[in-house]
Design an enzyme around this catalytic site. Sequence first.
Site, PDB file in Angstrom:
ATOM      1  N   SER A   1      -8.024  -2.713  -3.710  1.00  0.00           N
ATOM      2  CA  SER A   1      -8.737  -1.436  -3.704  1.00  0.00           C
ATOM      3  C   SER A   1      -9.767  -1.380  -4.816  1.00  0.00           C
ATOM      4  O   SER A   1     -10.920  -0.970  -4.604  1.00  0.00           O
ATOM      5  CB  SER A   1      -7.748  -0.276  -3.851  1.00  0.00           C
ATOM      6  OG  SER A   1      -6.967  -0.142  -2.684  1.00  0.00           O
TER       7      SER A   1
ATOM      8  N   TYR B   1      -3.993  -0.759   6.924  1.00  0.00           N
ATOM      9  CA  TYR B   1      -4.957  -1.681   7.513  1.00  0.00           C
ATOM     10  C   TYR B   1      -5.043  -1.462   9.017  1.00  0.00           C
ATOM     11  O   TYR B   1      -4.105  -0.990   9.656  1.00  0.00           O
ATOM     12  CB  TYR B   1      -4.538  -3.136   7.265  1.00  0.00           C
ATOM     13  CG  TYR B   1      -4.595  -3.557   5.830  1.00  0.00           C
ATOM     14  CD1 TYR B   1      -5.804  -3.927   5.244  1.00  0.00           C
ATOM     15  CD2 TYR B   1      -3.439  -3.607   5.052  1.00  0.00           C
ATOM     16  CE1 TYR B   1      -5.846  -4.335   3.912  1.00  0.00           C
ATOM     17  CE2 TYR B   1      -3.481  -4.010   3.727  1.00  0.00           C
ATOM     18  CZ  TYR B   1      -4.691  -4.378   3.173  1.00  0.00           C
ATOM     19  OH  TYR B   1      -4.735  -4.786   1.868  1.00  0.00           O
TER      20      TYR B   1
ATOM     21  N   ASP C   1      -3.325  -1.915  -7.460  1.00  0.00           N
ATOM     22  CA  ASP C   1      -3.897  -2.527  -6.264  1.00  0.00           C
ATOM     23  C   ASP C   1      -5.255  -3.161  -6.550  1.00  0.00           C
ATOM     24  O   ASP C   1      -6.281  -2.487  -6.590  1.00  0.00           O
ATOM     25  CB  ASP C   1      -4.018  -1.452  -5.179  1.00  0.00           C
ATOM     26  CG  ASP C   1      -4.414  -2.012  -3.831  1.00  0.00           C
ATOM     27  OD1 ASP C   1      -4.756  -3.203  -3.749  1.00  0.00           O
ATOM     28  OD2 ASP C   1      -4.398  -1.248  -2.848  1.00  0.00           O
TER      29      ASP C   1
ATOM     30  N   ARG D   1       0.848  -1.189   0.000  1.00  0.00           N
ATOM     31  CA  ARG D   1       0.000   0.000   0.000  1.00  0.00           C
ATOM     32  C   ARG D   1       0.886   1.243   0.000  1.00  0.00           C
ATOM     33  O   ARG D   1       1.072   1.915   1.015  1.00  0.00           O
ATOM     34  CB  ARG D   1      -0.923  -0.013   1.231  1.00  0.00           C
ATOM     35  CG  ARG D   1      -2.043  -1.065   1.126  1.00  0.00           C
ATOM     36  CD  ARG D   1      -3.096  -0.608   0.133  1.00  0.00           C
ATOM     37  NE  ARG D   1      -4.134  -1.605  -0.091  1.00  0.00           N
ATOM     38  CZ  ARG D   1      -5.293  -1.672   0.574  1.00  0.00           C
ATOM     39  NH1 ARG D   1      -5.534  -0.824   1.547  1.00  0.00           N
ATOM     40  NH2 ARG D   1      -6.183  -2.589   0.273  1.00  0.00           N
TER      41      ARG D   1
ATOM     42  N   GLN E   1      -0.579   2.318  -6.262  1.00  0.00           N
ATOM     43  CA  GLN E   1      -2.033   2.486  -6.156  1.00  0.00           C
ATOM     44  C   GLN E   1      -2.776   2.001  -7.393  1.00  0.00           C
ATOM     45  O   GLN E   1      -3.834   1.385  -7.298  1.00  0.00           O
ATOM     46  CB  GLN E   1      -2.362   3.959  -5.897  1.00  0.00           C
ATOM     47  CG  GLN E   1      -2.071   4.399  -4.472  1.00  0.00           C
ATOM     48  CD  GLN E   1      -2.433   5.853  -4.238  1.00  0.00           C
ATOM     49  OE1 GLN E   1      -2.652   6.616  -5.178  1.00  0.00           O
ATOM     50  NE2 GLN E   1      -2.482   6.252  -2.984  1.00  0.00           N
TER      51      GLN E   1
END
Length: 376
Positions: free
Chosen positions: A132, A229, A129, A121, A126
């Site tokens: 996500s 997280y 991912d 992360r 990004q």
Amino acid sequence: MKIAVLKETAPGETRCAAIPETVKKFIALGADVAVETGAGTAAGITDADFEAAGAITGDRSAVLGDAGIILCINGPDAADLAGAPAGALLVGALDPLRRRDAVDAYARAGLQALAMEWMPRITRAQSMDILSSQSNLAGYKAVVDAAGAFGRAFPMMMTAAGTVSPARVFVMGVGVAGLQAIATAKRMGAQVSATDVRSATKEQIQSLGAKPIFVENVAGIEGEGQGGYATEMSDEYRAAQAELVSAHIAKQDIVVTTALIPGRPAPRLISDAQVASMRPGSVIVDLAAEAGGNVEGTKAGESVRQHGVTIIGATNLARSLSADSSALFSRNLYNFLSAFWDKDKNAPELADDDEIVVGTRLTKDGKVVSERLAEA
């Protein structure tokens, strides 16, 4: 470099690891793309669509032959990869902690397995991912499914026959899925509140127009927690949160729970007694059902009635939005591979010291090399 795109065989799987858009992009990099016949059918993509984008289509053995990269949604069994060359990259959601035997088999077959769900992360990753992108869709679908199971309207309605009060929606766990659930419920006209153990999420909740419900007298997690997280909380915090939630949840019509801790069972957020405190006809959608559930009584993949409350044990809701989830997943895969593409070698160059490679790589040169798996 030949890229193989496999047809998914997992029960209920509707997604495809490539779409015509990403096929064209891979070809522009210099790759050849081969798609297994019927791979995109459940996502509304025909073989003709792939062929028009420049791919060839064929059976699995033809697609795997000479492939340097194999793209998948779910990690196949090693036996289903017979004919794949040693050294080929296997890229997808491989579920390494629960499918360790499969990871060992990938190593024995000489495959270099890369688990996309273990993408770090970090800002640079990004766009790669998959958690996500798929969680975004799951958060949206959770609210849509809740609305379908709820016996009343979501928005306030003022009519000549009287006023309909807005539905009250409570989101527990404000990660990607939770934030999308908040946004979706607000767009549908509900009165929304949300909670999380991470203090940094309070402003995010408020930015979406929802009311934050937080324990104020006991410290939670400052900032975002490791990797974005949540981690496990103290007994004191759990007790304070349970008391706060009990008072709040009894007034809610819809609850969406999203709390997960990587590598561990989902934390229990709602007890049977708290379910019983809700009004009959209320709905709970448990997005952590596959990890054991946030709600006492959740059954993964099932909708159960408990104390007059419907509990939906949601499992991989992104699958039910096959076209969009395939598009996002396949773009994640393209963004990952293209970031490491060496034009001279016409192949990805995966450096051993790169943070993204270290995080996702499970096997190499016939061995399991993931430190995270070794720790587990």
